[in-house]
Every structure is written in structure tokens, then in C-alpha cells.
Motif scaffolding. Structure first.
Motif, PDB file in Angstrom:
ATOM      1  N   MET B 277      -5.549  -2.963   0.515  1.00 12.84           N
ATOM      2  CA  MET B 277      -6.914  -3.269   0.138  1.00 12.84           C
ATOM      3  C   MET B 277      -7.011  -4.039  -1.168  1.00 12.84           C
ATOM      4  N   ARG B 278      -6.229  -3.628  -2.144  1.00 19.22           N
ATOM      5  CA  ARG B 278      -6.347  -4.119  -3.514  1.00 19.22           C
ATOM      6  C   ARG B 278      -5.800  -5.541  -3.648  1.00 19.22           C
ATOM      7  N   VAL B 279      -6.623  -6.429  -4.182  1.00 17.92           N
ATOM      8  CA  VAL B 279      -6.203  -7.826  -4.365  1.00 17.92           C
ATOM      9  C   VAL B 279      -5.952  -8.114  -5.841  1.00 17.92           C
ATOM     10  N   GLN B 280      -4.806  -8.700  -6.141  1.00 14.96           N
ATOM     11  CA  GLN B 280      -4.493  -9.234  -7.469  1.00 14.96           C
ATOM     12  C   GLN B 280      -3.753 -10.547  -7.255  1.00 14.96           C
ATOM     13  N   PHE B 281      -3.912 -11.470  -8.151  1.00 15.14           N
ATOM     14  CA  PHE B 281      -3.226 -12.766  -8.042  1.00 15.14           C
ATOM     15  C   PHE B 281      -3.520 -13.468  -6.707  1.00 15.14           C
ATOM     16  N   GLY B 282      -4.716 -13.235  -6.176  1.00 18.92           N
ATOM     17  CA  GLY B 282      -5.100 -13.910  -4.939  1.00 18.92           C
ATOM     18  C   GLY B 282      -4.446 -13.353  -3.686  1.00 18.92           C
ATOM     19  N   THR B 284      -3.206  -9.433  -1.537  1.00 18.64           N
ATOM     20  CA  THR B 284      -3.217  -7.969  -1.600  1.00 18.64           C
ATOM     21  C   THR B 284      -1.912  -7.544  -2.269  1.00 18.64           C
ATOM     22  N   ILE B 285      -1.971  -6.457  -3.051  1.00 15.86           N
ATOM     23  CA  ILE B 285      -0.744  -6.043  -3.747  1.00 15.86           C
ATOM     24  C   ILE B 285       0.324  -5.607  -2.748  1.00 15.86           C
ATOM     25  N   GLY B 286      -0.091  -5.217  -1.556  1.00 16.46           N
ATOM     26  CA  GLY B 286       0.869  -4.851  -0.506  1.00 16.46           C
ATOM     27  C   GLY B 286       1.674  -6.038  -0.012  1.00 16.46           C
ATOM     28  N   SER B 287       1.328  -7.249  -0.449  1.00 19.09           N
ATOM     29  CA  SER B 287       2.117  -8.414  -0.044  1.00 19.09           C
ATOM     30  C   SER B 287       3.228  -8.687  -1.062  1.00 19.09           C
ATOM     31  N   PHE B 288       3.200  -8.000  -2.203  1.00 17.87           N
ATOM     32  CA  PHE B 288       4.297  -8.176  -3.171  1.00 17.87           C
ATOM     33  C   PHE B 288       5.490  -7.338  -2.732  1.00 17.87           C
ATOM     34  N   GLN B 289       6.643  -7.984  -2.795  1.00 15.38           N
ATOM     35  CA  GLN B 289       7.824  -7.281  -2.302  1.00 15.38           C
ATOM     36  C   GLN B 289       8.133  -6.018  -3.115  1.00 15.38           C
ATOM     37  N   ILE B 346       0.335   7.168  -7.638  1.00 18.00           N
ATOM     38  CA  ILE B 346      -0.412   6.880  -8.876  1.00 18.00           C
ATOM     39  C   ILE B 346      -0.064   5.475  -9.355  1.00 18.00           C
ATOM     40  N   GLN B 347       1.222   5.171  -9.397  1.00 17.27           N
ATOM     41  CA  GLN B 347       1.679   3.871  -9.893  1.00 17.27           C
ATOM     42  C   GLN B 347       1.052   2.723  -9.106  1.00 17.27           C
ATOM     43  N   ILE B 348       1.034   2.858  -7.789  1.00 17.58           N
ATOM     44  CA  ILE B 348       0.514   1.776  -6.950  1.00 17.58           C
ATOM     45  C   ILE B 348      -0.998   1.628  -7.110  1.00 17.58           C
ATOM     46  N   HIS B 349      -1.656   2.710  -7.519  1.00 17.85           N
ATOM     47  CA  HIS B 349      -3.092   2.614  -7.773  1.00 17.85           C
ATOM     48  C   HIS B 349      -3.397   1.950  -9.115  1.00 17.85           C
ATOM     49  N   GLY B 350      -2.402   1.766  -9.972  1.00 14.50           N
ATOM     50  CA  GLY B 350      -2.674   1.154 -11.272  1.00 14.50           C
ATOM     51  C   GLY B 350      -3.579   2.042 -12.109  1.00 14.50           C
ATOM     52  N   GLY B 351      -4.398   1.424 -12.960  1.00 16.88           N
ATOM     53  CA  GLY B 351      -5.237   2.170 -13.905  1.00 16.88           C
ATOM     54  C   GLY B 351      -6.101   3.228 -13.255  1.00 16.88           C
ATOM     55  N   ILE B 352      -6.614   2.914 -12.062  1.00 16.20           N
ATOM     56  CA  ILE B 352      -7.515   3.857 -11.406  1.00 16.20           C
ATOM     57  C   ILE B 352      -6.776   5.126 -11.009  1.00 16.20           C
TER      58      ILE B 352
END
Ligand code: FAD
Ligand code: FAD
Lengths: 414, 390
Positions: B277-282, B284-289, B346-352
């Protein structure tokens, strides 16, 4: 698919074995009987040396053979991957020509996939095949080809179109290894053995009818081979053989295994030899060291859990349930087990783990574990590639971004 | 179906690597119930209460689903299933993080009575626990937090037709709400594993002082209980006390391992969902290896942990002589996985992920309290080695 149940299958195979199993038959003749009756590969189709049974019931047949100590069909090397590929994509001519000889052990196969420039990225292969008259002419180089030095046939992935996108310009062939255009050079591995090779193709010939599927289908066909390779990597041993009637056939089988295994003596060590951990703990006195005890317990927990996970996958298969995530994890789990074994074996053995000669513990096996284990997380798809596959197929996370679209000619490569 | 509590003379049944269709249906029904009754809004509401559970939900899961007595033989008012079914219940409760006195009453206390009690005691005590009418707690550990029964210091001195109990118990799960207490204590002037036995008394008996402990994990309440000359009855006999205590703790380890496997699964699912769900750098973070590989590794770890918990439960149900060793194996394996999965979530959720409003910390805290409860992973790995005879 056959609609027989477990009890019926057991009864039928028992009856057949009672009438046919003879431990004094020549090995090839017995395996021929297994192939022709379909009991050697019961999950294969009826018209091709099988009985059309679901995989779960095929295991039942395997158990019955093992229970009386009967030798099974040949399974070593990539022969069964070749067979699975041919069964799914090959022509009737291929099936007639190759399948039976795969099962009897008369022919040995190898897999010409990896190249110096493309390993994980198999679709980047640049070995090329061009149709000239009745033959495909092959030029290029393959590498890390296990068994090429004694194989009869190879599964070959080669490029037939340089203007098509990468994955669409490949075709799949069956090539005779023993021919003048194929130069096989063994490569020495870090463990000193030479079970893989580099192979140069210079105008090597493939008869036209040895194209598998259609021109341009190479990637699709190779995926079948790889899927079978991953599925087979759950690390579970075959059912152990019992039975009291020992005959000439067992000696012949042993001899065949020993001969075929010459360059592969290190294979058991590659998996880490978890079977020796507890014995070695007692033998070395590591079982008295609280730190080593923790490490041993961690390793055994990992190894047992991996084994049970593989058994869960098989049980689900047996019940005909859709495969859960546990079915895609075997290869990655096996890498973890192997690495942990290498660490704990050498930890327990201490300084003597450095010895390989006459004074070495267990005939140099401990050192050999250490220098053989690195193969596991590379061969057959690296751990990183397994993680990509698990993330994308099981967890349904996004695919890797692509930098290799458009005509292959223009794609960046080594 | 046989229960794990029957004698070793029970014929062996085979270890199953797949659940039966009936077990899968049971699991689905349970999951539907828990999705409905234990959403995180409820977990948050209940964890802030003094008692820590909802009596209406407890009644429902007792009366409609017969959960507290799932593994209790039918002659004592239970459903007559075994460790495998108890494992399924615990896995689902762990998944949903249900706040209820299940682990204390059904797992720890009911098993203690089954393992130690005389026929008459089982018949007298178990039906009320199986029906959910009474709550019970098992008190073994003391303020030093040592889970080895040999560390028990509380003393039971013969007095009249019973015993007088003196000592302090701590980390007693649901000790503050239990109606019935089962207490490990030793005969005067004994030490180690000698002279240990279990005793029962009503929680409101005189000489019993209970105090809820302020705890990091608010979803599972713990209490300290002081006994000063409290009158108690011996559960079973004096000779088999140690065996019963150890067996109870081993069964609890398997049940807790199942709960932790369920919790770890929730953490994995939550991390995967957020990564999609979470998008960063254009993207979803799930697309980062870095995230994909972390999650693939976590999936493997969670499946391995489940396999350990399932196998241990199967082995106990089959009365496989190796089962106590496997209980320790499963306890160590699942607790490390659960805590790791929660930390990664927790880590994958970042600050939240670091906020109180995000639900992840609820499971994280349960993971840590479960990891220490019944003994840390290193303690259980050592037990595993001893039990394997290494
Ligand atoms: C013992 C042994 C036997 C073998 N037998 C055969 C055989 O019979 N036939 C055959 O065809 N091949 C065989 N191989 C080759 C094997 O399949 C390849 O070595 C393997 O697929 C990796 O390819 P590579 O060596 O080119 O490494 P590369 O693909 O160059 O990889 C180098 C590193 O980059 C990483 N990497 C690559 N792509 C990605 C990505 N997308 N994401 C993250 N990381 C990435 C890899 O994981 C690896 O760590 C064998 C290898 C070994 C070790
Ligand atoms: C205690 C605390 C105090 C803070 N104080 C301040 C403050 O004073 N001022 C302020 O401005 N901010 C502050 N922050 C915010 C903090 O800087 C961010 O939380 C952090 O940068 C992560 O951003 P995010 O929470 O949006 O997570 P996201 O960026 O959404 O990250 C989610 C997950 O995706 C991963 N991820 C993201 N991008 C990539 C990528 N390209 N490759 C691989 N993985 C990736 C992350 O590592 C993480 O695991 C604070 C945070 C905390 C926890």
C-alpha cells in the motif's frame, strides 16, 4: 487421471512386484520392465511409461518398491528434469526416442542453460542457433554445466532471434553432446572436484526435429525445467529400502552409482551433513560446551523445521489440496540448513577442521563440508532469485523493475 | 480422537502433516468468530480494563464453541479432543490477540489438574473450567522468574486435613481474576526436584494476597500472589508432583508455541499488506528488493515456526516419547520468530510503526512476554539438548 485409491494402488503394485521383481535380473532389464509397466514413474501418462496416477499416489508406489528392496528407475542428475520437459513440451518422436532410455539409465543428460554472461538472468543467453537446411547450427559458450563431460544429450537454451524482445527470441533444443562441434572442458571447483564444465559450441549440429516446442518458445520451455528443479529441491530423502532379497542387481546398482558419482562425491557434503551433527557433538566433546550446545540446538531446530515443512508440502499434495506457501520454500530453507551446518561442524571440530589429509577428522569430510556448501545457494537459482520468486509469486509483491525491454540486440549485457 | 493426557499405554497414532478437513472447518469457524469478536478496537478496549477480558465473549466461546474444554475428556465435561485441536485454538487466538483467560484456565490450570489430580479431584474441578464457569490460574514461578521447577521456594507444610502454604508466586497469568489457584510448592526442608507437588485453593481464601503487576504487555495480565499460612489441598499425590508440573509446562510450551505461530502470521500479513500500500519514491515500498527479500525471509521463518509448533502438537497427541523435547524445540523456535516478525513489521511500517495508534506494538509486546514466559529460547534449547540426550 486414474481414479484409483491408495489401497487399490498398493494392492496392484504389490501384485505386480510379486510376479516381476527378481533381484538377480540385469539392472537395465529390470528398469525396462519398470518403464514398460508404468510402475517406475506412475505419475506419468499411461501412454508414456506411466500410469496416470496423482503425485501423492506415486509416492505410495515408491514406498512399496522400497519396502521390498526393489531398485527403482534411474533418477540421478538432470534426467528427470529432461523427462519432465519432454513430457510437457516434446513431440511424440522425442518421447519415443528419449524417455525410456532416461528411465533405464542408458542415457545421461545435462542442462546447457547458464553462460558466462547470463546465469540468474537465463533469458540473456547469447549462444545462437541458426537453421541451415535440415540442421540447426549452434555457436557460443555454456558454463557450469554439470555432467557435460559424460552426458549423452543436453537441454539447450539458445537465441534464434536477436530482434525480438529478450524472452521471445529464445528456442529450446535437444543436442547430442558427443559430436565434433561440442568441446567440453572440465572446470575445477573451489572444493577441488570437477563436476561442472565449460562447453564451447562451434558449428555444432542439431537435427531440425530436435527443436522442442516452436521457435521462440524457448523461455516457456525452460521455465518448465526450472519449476521441476525447484520443486524437487525439498531435501527429503527417498523412502529407505528394506526387504531381504539381495541379489546381483543391487551390486550392479551400487557399481553404477559409484561410477556415476566419481566427480560427485562431495554432493552429500554440499547439503551440510546434518546427519552427522549429533554424532560429532559427542565425538568432539562439543556437547560439553554451553555455547556450542546452543548453536547445535539452533541448527537442529532449523533442520527439523525445514524437514517438517517439506513434509507438510508433500502431505498437502497427497491430499490434492492446492499448494500453500510451504511448497515454494524448500530450496531457500535448504540453503540456510547447509550454511548453518558448515558453521556448526567447523565450530565443533575446531582447529582440526582445517585438516584435509590422513589426520583429518572423518577423512576430510568436515573440511569438505565447508568448501562445498557455497554451491547450494548458487546452483539451480541463487537465494536472491528464490527470494524474488517467493516475494512475487507467493506474497504477490510487485515484480522487479525491467531494464531489458525492446529488441534484444539493444539490451545492455556483459 | 485421543487426548495428550492419556497414559503412555495409549496406542500410538501417526503424526499427520496435514490437518483433516474437520480440523480446517473448526479453524475457519473459530477465525470467523474471532474476526467478529476480537477486532483490535476490542483488544485495545479490554487491555485497558482491570480484568482484561470481556465476560460476554468468554461465555460465548465457552458455550457456543466449547473452547475451554476442547482437550478435556468428555467424562469431565470437555469436548474430548487433544493437543492438536488445542494448538489450533491457540494459534487462532494468537492471530487475533484475543484478550481472555484462555491460556491460564484452559491450558495451564486444566492440564495441571488432568496431569496431577485424583479421579475425584478431576471430576470435581474440571467441569467448571471446561464450561468456562470458573477461571483458574497456575502459580509456579516466583519473583526470581526462574521457570525450572527446581527453583520453587514456596513451602507446603502438612496442617490438619491439608497443608498450609507460605511463599510468593509471580508472573501468574490471570492470577488477579482466577477463582481457583493451583500452586507449586515443596515439602519443608526439601530442595531441587524433590518434594515438589501441586496444591489447590480458592483465590479468596484467607492468607492469600493478590496484586496485579504493571506489565509491558497489557493484553495478558499477570499477578503476584503472596501466601501466608493459606490453607490448601494437595492435588493428586506427593510422589508424582514433579512429573505433573513438568508435563503441564511442556504442554503449555506447545500451546504457547501455537499461539506465537499465529501471532507471527499476523505480523507477516500486516507487513505484507502495508508494503503493498505504502508509496515512497514513486513506487510501493513492497517493490524495493530490501523489503521484498525481508518479507520472503520472514515467510520462510514463519512457515518453519508453524511446522515446529504443528509437529510438537502432533507428537504430544500421538504420545511420541520425544514430545517433551519437541515442546522445547517449538517454544524456542516460535518465540524467536514471533519477536523477529513483530520487529520487522514495525520496521516496515516506518515512523507510523512506532506509534501507539498503530496496532503492531500490541503483538510486539505479546511476542516479548510470550518469549520469556515458560523460559527464554536459550533455556529451552538447553532443555532440548538434555532431552535428546546430547
Ligand atoms: C555447483 C553448480 C552446478 C551448476 N550446474 C549447472 C548446470 O548443470 N547447468 C547450468 O546451466 N547451470 C549450472 N549452474 C549455474 C547456476 O545456475 C548459476 O551459477 C546461477 O544461476 C547464478 O548465475 P551466475 O553464476 O551467472 O551469477 P549471477 O547471475 O551473475 O549472480 C551474481 C550475484 O548477483 C545476484 N543477482 C543476480 N540477479 C539478481 C537479482 N535480480 N536480484 C538480486 N540479486 C541478483 C545473484 O544472486 C548472485 O549473488 C551450476 C552452478 C553451480 C554452482
Ligand atoms: C522517534 C522518531 C522521531 C522522529 N522525529 C522526527 C523529527 O523530529 N522530524 C522529522 O521530520 N521526522 C521525524 N521522524 C520521522 C522519520 O524521519 C521517518 O519516520 C523516517 O524517515 C521513515 O519515514 P516513514 O515513516 O515515512 O517511513 P517510509 O519512508 O514509508 O518507510 C517505510 C518502510 O519502507 C522502507 N523504505 C522506504 N524507502 C525505501 C527504499 N528506497 N528502499 C528500501 N526501503 C525503503 C523504510 O526503510 C521503512 O522500512 C521521527 C521518527 C521517529 C520514529
Amino acid at each position: 487421471m486414474s481414479t484409483m485409491n491408495e489401497t487399490e494402488v498398493r494392492a496392484e503394485v504389490r501384485e505386480w512386484l510379486a510376479a516381476n521383481w527378481d533381484p538377480d535380473l540385469p539392472l537395465a532389464e529390470w528398469r525396462g520392465k519398470l518403464a514398460d509397466s508404468g510402475w517406475g514413474m506412475p505419475q506419468w501418462p499411461k501412454e508414456w511409461y506411466g500410469r496416470g496416477l496423482p503425485v501423492g499416489l506415486a509416492r505410495v508406489v515408491e514406498e512399496e518398491l522400497a519396502a521390498i528392496g526393489a531398485v527403482g528407475v534411474a533418477r540421478s542428475g538432470v534426467r528427470l528434469l529432461a523427462a519432465a520437459t519432454i513430457l510437457e513440451h516434446g513431440s511424440d518422436v522425442h518421447k519415443k526416442r528419449y524417455l525410456r532410455r532416461i528411465l533405464t539409465g542408458e542415457d545421461t543428460w545435462c542442462q546447457f542453460f547458464s553462460e558466462p554472461g547470463s546465469g540468474s538472468d537465463l533469458a540473456g543467453a547469447t549462444t545462437k542457433a541458426e537453421l541451415k537446411g535440415d540442421f540447426w547450427i549452434v555457436n557460443g559458450q555454456k558454463v557450469w554445466t554439470t555432467s557435460a563431460h559424460h552426458a549423452d544429450h543436453g537441454l539447450l537454451l539458445a537465441r534464434t532471434d536477436w530482434d525480438a524482445p529478450k524472452h521471445e527470441g529464445m528456442s529450446f533444443f535437444i543436442i547430442d553432446v558427443k559430436q565434433p562441434g561440442v568441446d567440453v572442458q572440465p572446470l575445477r571447483q573451489m572444493n577441488g572436484h570437477a563436476s561442472f564444465n565449460q562447453v564451447f559450441f562451434t558449428d555444432a549440429k542439431v537435427p531440425k526435429e530436435n527443436l522442442v516446442a516452436r521457435v521462440g518458445d524457448g523461455w516457456k520451455v525452460a521455465m518448465t525445467t526450472l519449476a521441476h528443479e525447484r520443486r524437487g529441491a525439498d531435501g527429503l530423502p527417498p523412502p529407505s529400502k528394506r526387504g531381504t532379497r539381495i541379489g546381483k542387481i543391487h551390486a550392479e546398482e551400487r557399481e553404477e552409482t559409484e561410477k556415476a558419482n566419481q566427480p560427485y562425491k562431495w554432493y552429500p557434503q554440499r547439503a551440510g551433513r546434518v546427519d552427522l551433527i549429533i554424532e560429532r557433538a559427542k565425538e568432539t566433546g562439543a556437547n560439553k560446551d554451553p555455547v556450542a550446545r546452543q548453536e547445535i540446538a539452533k541448527l537442529m531446530t532449523l533442520a527439523k523445521s525445514a524437514e517438517w515443512t517439506a513434509r507438510r508440502a508433500r502431505a498437502a499434495q497427497r491430499q490434492g489440496r492446492p499448494q500453500g506457501p510451504e511448497g515454494s520454500l524448500g530450496k531457500l530453507a535448504a540453503s540456510h540448513v547447509a550454511r548453518a551446518c558448515a558453521r556448526v561442524h567447523t565450530l565443533m571440530t575446531g582447529a582440526a577442521a582445517m585438516l584435509t589429509g590422513a589426520e583429518s577428522p572423518r577423512d576430510g569430510i568436515i573440511a569438505e563440508i565447508l568448501v562445498s556448501v557455497p554451491a547450494v545457494s548458487i546452483a539451480g537459482g541463487t537465494d536472491e532469485i528464490q527470494r524474488n520468486i517467493i516475494a512475487e509469486r507467493v506474497l504477490e509483491l510487485p515484480k522487479e523493475p525491467r531494464f531489458d525491454t525492446g529488441p534484444f540486440r539493444n539490451v545492455r549485457r556483459n | 480422537m485421543s487426548t495428550a493426557n492419556q497414559s503412555t499405554a495409549e496406542p500410538k497414532r501417526r503424526i499427520q502433516f496435514a490437518f483433516t478437513d474437520e480440523q480446517e472447518q473448526f479453524r475457519s469457524a473459530l477465525r470467523r468468530f474471532l474476526n467478529d469478536r476480537s477486532p483490535t478496537t476490542e483488544v485495545r478496549r479490554l487491555m485497558a480494563t482491570e480484568t482484561g477480558y470481556d465476560p460476554a465473549v468468554w461465555r460465548q466461546l465457552s458455550e457456543e464453541l466449547a473452547l475451554p474444554g476442547i482437550h478435556v475428556p468428555e467424562q469431565y465435561g470437555g469436548a474430548g479432543f487433544g493437543m492438536v485441536e488445542l494448538g489450533i485454538v491457540m494459534e487462532e487466538l494468537g492471530r487475533a490477540l484475543l484478550c481472555a483467560p484462555y491460556f491460564s484456565t484452559a491450558v495451564l490450570a486444566a492440564n495441571a489438574i488432568l496431569n496431577a489430580g485424583s479421579e475425584a479431584q478431576k471430576a470435581a474441578l474440571l467441569p467448571d473450567l471446561a464450561s468456562g464457569a470458573r477461571l483458574a490460574a497456575l502459580a509456579v514461578t516466583e519473583p526470581d522468574g526462574d521457570w525450572n521447577p527446581a527453583a520453587v521456594a514456596a513451602v507446603a507444610t502438612p496442617a490438619g486435613d491439608g497443608y498450609r502454604l507460605d511463599g510468593v508466586k509471580s508472573y501468574v497469568v490471570d492470577g488477579h481474576i482466577a477463582d481457583l489457584l493451583i500452586v507449586a510448592a515443596r515439602a519443608p526442608k526439601t530442595s531441587g526436584l524433590e518434594g515438589l507437588a501441586l496444591f489447590t485453593l480458592a483465590a479468596d481464601a484467607s492468607g492469600v494476597k493478590r496484586r496485579q503487576l504493571a506489565a509491558m504487555d497489557p493484553t495478558r495480565k499477570i499477578a503476584q500472589i503472596e501466601f501466608s499460612g493459606a490453607h490448601a489441598s494437595l492435588l493428586g499425590n506427593l510422589n508424582d508432583g514433579v512429573k505433573a508440573i513438568q508435563r503441564t509446562l511442556d504442554q503449555a510450551a506447545i500451546a504457547l508455541a501455537s499461539e506465537m505461530a499465529g501471532g507471527a502470521q499476523t505480523m507477516l500479513d500486516s507487513a505484507v499488506n502495508y508494503a503493498k500500500m505504502r508509496v515512497q519514491f514513486g513506487r510501493t515500498i513492497g517493490s524495493f528488493q530490501a523489503i521484498k527479500h525481508k518479507l520472503a525471509d520472514l515467510l520462510l521463518e514463519v512457515e518453519l515456526a508453524k511446522s515446529a509448533a504443528y509437529y510438537a502438537a502432533q507428537a504430544a497427541a500421538a504420545n511420541d516419547p520425544e514430545w517433551p523435547a519437541l515442546a522445547s524445540l517449538a517454544k524456542a523456535a516460535t518465540s524467536e520468530t514471533y519477536l523477529h516478525a513483530a520487529a520487522e513489521c514495525i520496521q516496515i511500517h516506518g515512523g507510523i510503526g512506532f506509534t501507539w495508534d498503530n496496532d503492531t506494538h500490541l503483538w510486539f509486546k505479546r511476542a516479548k512476554s510470550s518469549e520469556t514466559f515458560l523460559g527464554q529460547p536459550s533455556y529451552h534449547r538447553e532443555l532440548l539438548m538434555q532431552r535428546w540426550g546430547v
